[in-house]
Scaffold this motif. Structure first.
Motif, PDB file in Angstrom:
ATOM      1  N   SER A 466       0.838  -1.225  -0.106  1.00  0.00           N
ATOM      2  CA  SER A 466       0.065  -0.046  -0.197  1.00  0.00           C
ATOM      3  C   SER A 466       0.925   1.261   0.114  1.00  0.00           C
ATOM      4  O   SER A 466       1.559   1.319   1.114  1.00  0.00           O
ATOM      5  CB  SER A 466      -0.970   0.046   1.282  1.00  0.00           C
ATOM      6  N   LEU A 467       0.602   1.985  -1.054  1.00  0.00           N
ATOM      7  CA  LEU A 467       1.393   3.386  -1.208  1.00  0.00           C
ATOM      8  C   LEU A 467       0.568   4.415  -1.118  1.00  0.00           C
ATOM      9  O   LEU A 467      -0.314   4.539  -1.985  1.00  0.00           O
ATOM     10  CB  LEU A 467       2.479   3.305  -2.282  1.00  0.00           C
ATOM     11  N   SER A 468       0.748   5.654  -0.436  1.00  0.00           N
ATOM     12  CA  SER A 468      -0.028   6.741  -0.291  1.00  0.00           C
ATOM     13  C   SER A 468       1.035   7.785  -0.321  1.00  0.00           C
ATOM     14  O   SER A 468       1.781   7.904   0.687  1.00  0.00           O
ATOM     15  CB  SER A 468      -0.890   6.780   0.993  1.00  0.00           C
ATOM     16  N   ILE A 469       1.044   8.890  -1.198  1.00  0.00           N
ATOM     17  CA  ILE A 469       1.794   9.818  -1.489  1.00  0.00           C
ATOM     18  C   ILE A 469       0.855  11.027  -1.841  1.00  0.00           C
ATOM     19  O   ILE A 469       0.461  11.019  -3.109  1.00  0.00           O
ATOM     20  CB  ILE A 469       3.133   9.885  -2.334  1.00  0.00           C
ATOM     21  N   ASN A 470       0.695  11.908  -0.807  1.00  0.00           N
ATOM     22  CA  ASN A 470      -0.294  13.060  -1.226  1.00  0.00           C
ATOM     23  C   ASN A 470       0.398  14.403  -0.994  1.00  0.00           C
ATOM     24  O   ASN A 470       1.468  14.583  -0.157  1.00  0.00           O
ATOM     25  CB  ASN A 470      -1.597  12.885  -0.398  1.00  0.00           C
ATOM     26  N   ARG A 514       6.007  -3.213 -11.899  1.00  0.00           N
ATOM     27  CA  ARG A 514       7.353  -3.425 -11.229  1.00  0.00           C
ATOM     28  C   ARG A 514       7.000  -4.050  -9.814  1.00  0.00           C
ATOM     29  O   ARG A 514       8.138  -4.783  -9.271  1.00  0.00           O
ATOM     30  CB  ARG A 514       8.024  -2.284 -10.900  1.00  0.00           C
ATOM     31  N   TYR A 515       6.016  -3.787  -9.464  1.00  0.00           N
ATOM     32  CA  TYR A 515       5.511  -4.350  -7.795  1.00  0.00           C
ATOM     33  C   TYR A 515       4.495  -5.203  -7.896  1.00  0.00           C
ATOM     34  O   TYR A 515       3.224  -4.625  -7.497  1.00  0.00           O
ATOM     35  CB  TYR A 515       5.761  -3.105  -6.940  1.00  0.00           C
ATOM     36  N   PRO A 516       4.664  -6.425  -7.947  1.00  0.00           N
ATOM     37  CA  PRO A 516       3.425  -7.065  -7.986  1.00  0.00           C
ATOM     38  C   PRO A 516       2.823  -7.281  -6.830  1.00  0.00           C
ATOM     39  O   PRO A 516       1.602  -7.523  -6.723  1.00  0.00           O
ATOM     40  CB  PRO A 516       3.998  -8.427  -8.494  1.00  0.00           C
ATOM     41  N   SER A 517       3.371  -6.915  -5.581  1.00  0.00           N
ATOM     42  CA  SER A 517       2.537  -6.977  -4.345  1.00  0.00           C
ATOM     43  C   SER A 517       1.904  -5.751  -4.090  1.00  0.00           C
ATOM     44  O   SER A 517       1.029  -5.937  -3.229  1.00  0.00           O
ATOM     45  CB  SER A 517       3.820  -7.149  -3.270  1.00  0.00           C
ATOM     46  N   LEU A 518       1.970  -4.713  -4.880  1.00  0.00           N
ATOM     47  CA  LEU A 518       0.873  -3.572  -4.757  1.00  0.00           C
ATOM     48  C   LEU A 518      -0.532  -3.694  -4.935  1.00  0.00           C
ATOM     49  O   LEU A 518      -0.777  -4.540  -5.777  1.00  0.00           O
ATOM     50  CB  LEU A 518       1.294  -2.477  -5.726  1.00  0.00           C
ATOM     51  N   LYS A 519      -1.242  -3.528  -4.075  1.00  0.00           N
ATOM     52  CA  LYS A 519      -2.538  -3.580  -3.850  1.00  0.00           C
ATOM     53  C   LYS A 519      -3.398  -2.279  -3.783  1.00  0.00           C
ATOM     54  O   LYS A 519      -4.616  -2.273  -4.382  1.00  0.00           O
ATOM     55  CB  LYS A 519      -3.146  -4.646  -3.147  1.00  0.00           C
ATOM     56  N   HIS A 520      -2.796  -1.325  -3.212  1.00  0.00           N
ATOM     57  CA  HIS A 520      -3.460  -0.080  -2.891  1.00  0.00           C
ATOM     58  C   HIS A 520      -2.654   1.272  -3.349  1.00  0.00           C
ATOM     59  O   HIS A 520      -1.367   1.200  -2.775  1.00  0.00           O
ATOM     60  CB  HIS A 520      -4.085   0.060  -1.629  1.00  0.00           C
ATOM     61  N   ILE A 521      -2.845   2.091  -4.169  1.00  0.00           N
ATOM     62  CA  ILE A 521      -2.102   3.209  -4.322  1.00  0.00           C
ATOM     63  C   ILE A 521      -2.882   4.455  -4.013  1.00  0.00           C
ATOM     64  O   ILE A 521      -4.298   4.607  -4.891  1.00  0.00           O
ATOM     65  CB  ILE A 521      -1.520   3.332  -5.843  1.00  0.00           C
ATOM     66  N   SER A 522      -2.544   5.508  -3.572  1.00  0.00           N
ATOM     67  CA  SER A 522      -3.251   6.799  -3.350  1.00  0.00           C
ATOM     68  C   SER A 522      -2.307   7.973  -3.652  1.00  0.00           C
ATOM     69  O   SER A 522      -1.193   8.062  -2.860  1.00  0.00           O
ATOM     70  CB  SER A 522      -3.645   6.842  -1.985  1.00  0.00           C
ATOM     71  N   GLY A 524      -1.816  12.289  -4.810  1.00  0.00           N
ATOM     72  CA  GLY A 524      -2.502  13.615  -5.021  1.00  0.00           C
ATOM     73  C   GLY A 524      -3.397  14.028  -4.017  1.00  0.00           C
ATOM     74  O   GLY A 524      -3.289  13.566  -2.744  1.00  0.00           O
ATOM     75  N   TYR A 525      -4.289  15.008  -4.437  1.00  0.00           N
ATOM     76  CA  TYR A 525      -5.263  15.402  -3.737  1.00  0.00           C
ATOM     77  C   TYR A 525      -6.504  15.962  -4.546  1.00  0.00           C
ATOM     78  O   TYR A 525      -6.076  16.577  -5.598  1.00  0.00           O
ATOM     79  CB  TYR A 525      -4.860  16.807  -2.889  1.00  0.00           C
ATOM     80  N   PRO A 526      -7.807  15.592  -4.135  1.00  0.00           N
ATOM     81  CA  PRO A 526      -8.112  14.738  -2.885  1.00  0.00           C
ATOM     82  C   PRO A 526      -7.493  13.369  -3.078  1.00  0.00           C
ATOM     83  O   PRO A 526      -7.071  12.965  -4.287  1.00  0.00           O
ATOM     84  CB  PRO A 526      -9.439  14.612  -3.077  1.00  0.00           C
ATOM     85  N   GLU A 527      -7.433  12.517  -2.194  1.00  0.00           N
ATOM     86  CA  GLU A 527      -6.781  11.247  -2.276  1.00  0.00           C
ATOM     87  C   GLU A 527      -7.460  10.306  -3.362  1.00  0.00           C
ATOM     88  O   GLU A 527      -8.449   9.638  -3.175  1.00  0.00           O
ATOM     89  CB  GLU A 527      -7.056  10.539  -0.903  1.00  0.00           C
ATOM     90  N   LEU A 528      -6.703  10.446  -4.563  1.00  0.00           N
ATOM     91  CA  LEU A 528      -7.140   9.439  -5.665  1.00  0.00           C
ATOM     92  C   LEU A 528      -6.695   8.112  -5.213  1.00  0.00           C
ATOM     93  O   LEU A 528      -5.402   7.948  -5.187  1.00  0.00           O
ATOM     94  CB  LEU A 528      -6.433  10.070  -6.891  1.00  0.00           C
ATOM     95  N   ARG A 529      -7.494   7.221  -5.139  1.00  0.00           N
ATOM     96  CA  ARG A 529      -7.109   5.980  -4.659  1.00  0.00           C
ATOM     97  C   ARG A 529      -7.437   4.913  -5.682  1.00  0.00           C
ATOM     98  O   ARG A 529      -8.423   4.629  -6.278  1.00  0.00           O
ATOM     99  CB  ARG A 529      -8.164   5.587  -3.491  1.00  0.00           C
ATOM    100  N   TRP A 530      -6.469   4.261  -5.989  1.00  0.00           N
ATOM    101  CA  TRP A 530      -6.361   2.996  -6.900  1.00  0.00           C
ATOM    102  C   TRP A 530      -6.471   1.572  -6.147  1.00  0.00           C
ATOM    103  O   TRP A 530      -5.551   1.495  -5.321  1.00  0.00           O
ATOM    104  CB  TRP A 530      -5.344   3.081  -7.987  1.00  0.00           C
ATOM    105  N   THR A 531      -7.407   0.567  -6.485  1.00  0.00           N
ATOM    106  CA  THR A 531      -7.077  -0.631  -5.781  1.00  0.00           C
ATOM    107  C   THR A 531      -7.384  -1.694  -6.968  1.00  0.00           C
ATOM    108  O   THR A 531      -7.824  -1.762  -7.974  1.00  0.00           O
ATOM    109  CB  THR A 531      -8.704  -0.685  -5.020  1.00  0.00           C
ATOM    110  N   LEU A 532      -6.503  -2.667  -6.645  1.00  0.00           N
ATOM    111  CA  LEU A 532      -6.312  -3.772  -7.421  1.00  0.00           C
ATOM    112  C   LEU A 532      -7.779  -4.735  -7.670  1.00  0.00           C
ATOM    113  O   LEU A 532      -7.754  -4.992  -6.564  1.00  0.00           O
ATOM    114  CB  LEU A 532      -5.186  -4.945  -7.027  1.00  0.00           C
TER     115      LEU A 532
END
Length: 568
Positions: A466-470, A514-522, A524-532
């Motif tokens: 899970s990666l969140s950079i806002n 590049r990162y097959p373990s990634l399941k959640h990415i957030s 910018g603002y507002p928190e744009l959330r992508w889910t696998l």
């Protein structure tokens, strides 16, 4: 009946299906704390229980498993409720309903596992002011219900909202051998008295004062509970100026040897001298959550109370061998050096004002060094607002290669215009680079960091999930009364961030490769959330864009306003 029906009668599956199967089907498919709208309701179970003798024996347990009573509901006028609730409101007068609530049916005494009571404490939460007669009937109901509590042999959880607790109710709670959880919101004693019975023993205790006046009135209630079996202690909205008023009752009882989680949301003065003896008596503590409200005033107030003299005292009195099982710390940055090193902490979430460029060298680097001295690998990390510099990410990823969950906020309020956002729709997203393949964007900017992540110049930890950079101009980081809050108003609607959404989507696509373990990415603002999703594709979460500030659903509002269920 037709001859066809006589030849082929409908089969009675209640008699042919094994009773064990029906018992499994009767179990609610949700825990009462996490409501699932696709589960059967209490009325569904009630209908099944009157179908036949077998179903009555099987489904009655589900009917009474969770019972809720909302006393204030019966102060409403018929035109203030939904049509389907009107019949229940008109069926009995307020006094008649109180009489029924005080006499639970005998068939429910050994079936009720969770009981919720919403009372009449706090006038601003009531639809109208009760009459003297209604208030009298209400207080009589509390007394009689308290006397009946001892007969609930299966009762595990009690949740009280806006209730003036009488001595009979405390006696009933104290006599429940099956009790495991008590939660109290805006609840206090009906009068000050000293119990002549043993303290209430429970494994989980949650206490929410609600406001300043109620916080002071609720303190005597806090002394009625024992720490003998306490595993989880939650204190919310404690407006009292003295932390010791909440912790001293447990400290005086001796060590809380079974306590595993202490969740504390404090808005008053941070009285650290009172926190030390309490923590020293919690050898089994695993989760320490010292929460601060998400506004600038509360954070600054918290940091102002942690003077060098206070922190020096904390360091001298807090033993390095204390909290040997601590695995999660959430709280002020100033306490990291005392609580994280030499302990098996794997989750760290810090609360602090933003770290400026100067703060990064003075506070940021030493704090990361202290966190890295945990005896366990850091898997979850959440940091205060950081300078938008690539070097910051290199230091974080270098120190914590086993990270699985990371939440960062970068101090960058550059805003993409609405015209640039519209122009990016449908266009090819490319990162402009120089002859060496490095992005032309500055490495010390949100955009520069995102583009370097996409090009694999900045490498994430290999097991990241899970990666969140806002960016830093979200409402969770700015107080409504803070002068910098105007940054929010300057953003065009819908809210912009430092990159166009297609560009952010491109970053997500490259990281997913590049990162097959990634399941959640957030990002910018507002928190744009992508889910696998199930197909292995990252999809933008619908609430990550347009529904961030939507009010609660009608179902949730209706559930909150509902009246009584099951008993009475």
């Amino acid at each position: 009946m037709s001859s066809a029906n006589l030849l082929h009668p409908k089969r009675d599956y209640s008699a042919t299906v094994p009773v064990e199967i029906w018992h499994i089907l009767s179990e609610p498919s949700y825990h009462y704390r996490y409501y699932n709208r696709y589960s059967l309701s209490t009325s569904d179970y009630a209908s099944l229980s009157v179908t036949c003798t077998l179903f009555h024996a099987i489904f009655q347990k589900a009917v009474f498993a969770s019972v809720r009573h909302n006393v204030s509901f019966h102060l409403r006028q018929p035109n203030q409720v939904h049509e389907e609730q009107r019949a229940d409101l008109l069926r009995y007068t307020f006094s008649e309903r109180m009489f029924r609530l005080s006499r639970p049916p005998s068939s429910a005494l050994n079936l009720v596992q969770e009981y919720t009571l919403r009372g009449l404490n706090g006038t601003r939460f009531l639809p109208r002011w009760p009459t003297e007669e209604e208030r009298t009937h209400y207080e009589v109901m509390l007394t009689r219900l308290g006397r009946a509590l001892g007969g609930f042999t299966a009762l595990k959880e009690v949740h009280l909202y806006s209730v003036n607790i009488c001595e009979e109710m405390l006696t009933g709670l104290g006599g429940l051998a099956s009790l495991q959880c008590v939660s109290s919101v805006r609840t206090c004693l009906s009068r000050l008295f000293f119990p002549t019975y043993s303290l209430i023993v429970t494994e989980e205790l949650s206490f929410d004062a609600g406001d300043y006046e109620m916080s002071l009135a609720s303190l005597p209630l806090f002394r009625m509970f024992s720490n003998k079996k306490l595993r989880r202690l939650t204190i919310i909205n404690s407006y009292s100026a003295n932390l010791s008023l909440f912790l001293t009752p447990f400290t005086e009882q001796g060590p809380s040897v079974h306590l595993q989680e202490f969740d504390f949301a404090f808005t008053g003065s941070w009285d650290l001298p009172a926190l030390v003896p309490f923590l020293l008596g919690c050898p089994s503590l695993e989760d320490l959550l010292l929460n601060v409200p998400d506004n600038a005033n509360s954070v600054e107030h918290m940091e102002a109370s942690m003077t060098p003299a206070v922190l020096d005292m904390f360091g001298h009195t807090f033993s390095s061998t204390a909290l040997p099982r601590l695995r999660k710390y959430k709280g002020p940055t100033a306490l990291v050096t005392f609580l994280v090193p030499r302990r098996p902490v794997s989750v760290v979430e810090l609360c602090s004002t933003a770290w400026t460029e100067d703060d990064w060298e003075e506070l940021g680097v030493p704090t990361l060094d202290a966190i890295s001295r945990s005896t366990a690998s850091i898997e979850t990390l959440s940091l205060p607002v950081l300078p938008a510099r690539s070097e910051v990410l290199y230091q974080i990823f270098g120190r914590f290669p086993a990270l699985r969950r990371l939440k960062l906020t970068l101090d960058d309020d550059n805003i993409v215009s609405i015209d640039d956002e519209n122009a990016a729709i449908g266009a090819d997203v490319t990162v402009q680079t120089n002859d060496l393949g490095n992005p032309l964007s500055s490495p010390d900017s949100f955009k520069g960091i995102m583009e370097r992540l996409a090009l694999d110049i900045i490498k994430l930890p290999p097991l990241i999930e899970s990666l969140s950079i806002n960016d830093s101009a979200g409402p969770e980081f700015l107080d409504d009364y803070d002068s910098d809050a105007e940054l929010i108003g300057e953003r065009e609607y819908p809210a912009r961030t430092c990159m166009t959404r297609p560009a952010l989507r491109h970053v997500v696509s490259e990281l997913a490769k590049r990162y097959p373990s990634l399941k959640h990415i957030s990002l910018g603002y507002p928190e744009l959330r992508w889910t696998l999703d199930e197909d292995g594709q990252f999809v933008l979460h619908p609430q990550g864009v347009w529904d961030l500030f939507e009010p609660e659903s009608e179902d949730e509002a209706e559930d909150e306003a509902s009246g009584d269920e099951n008993l009475g």
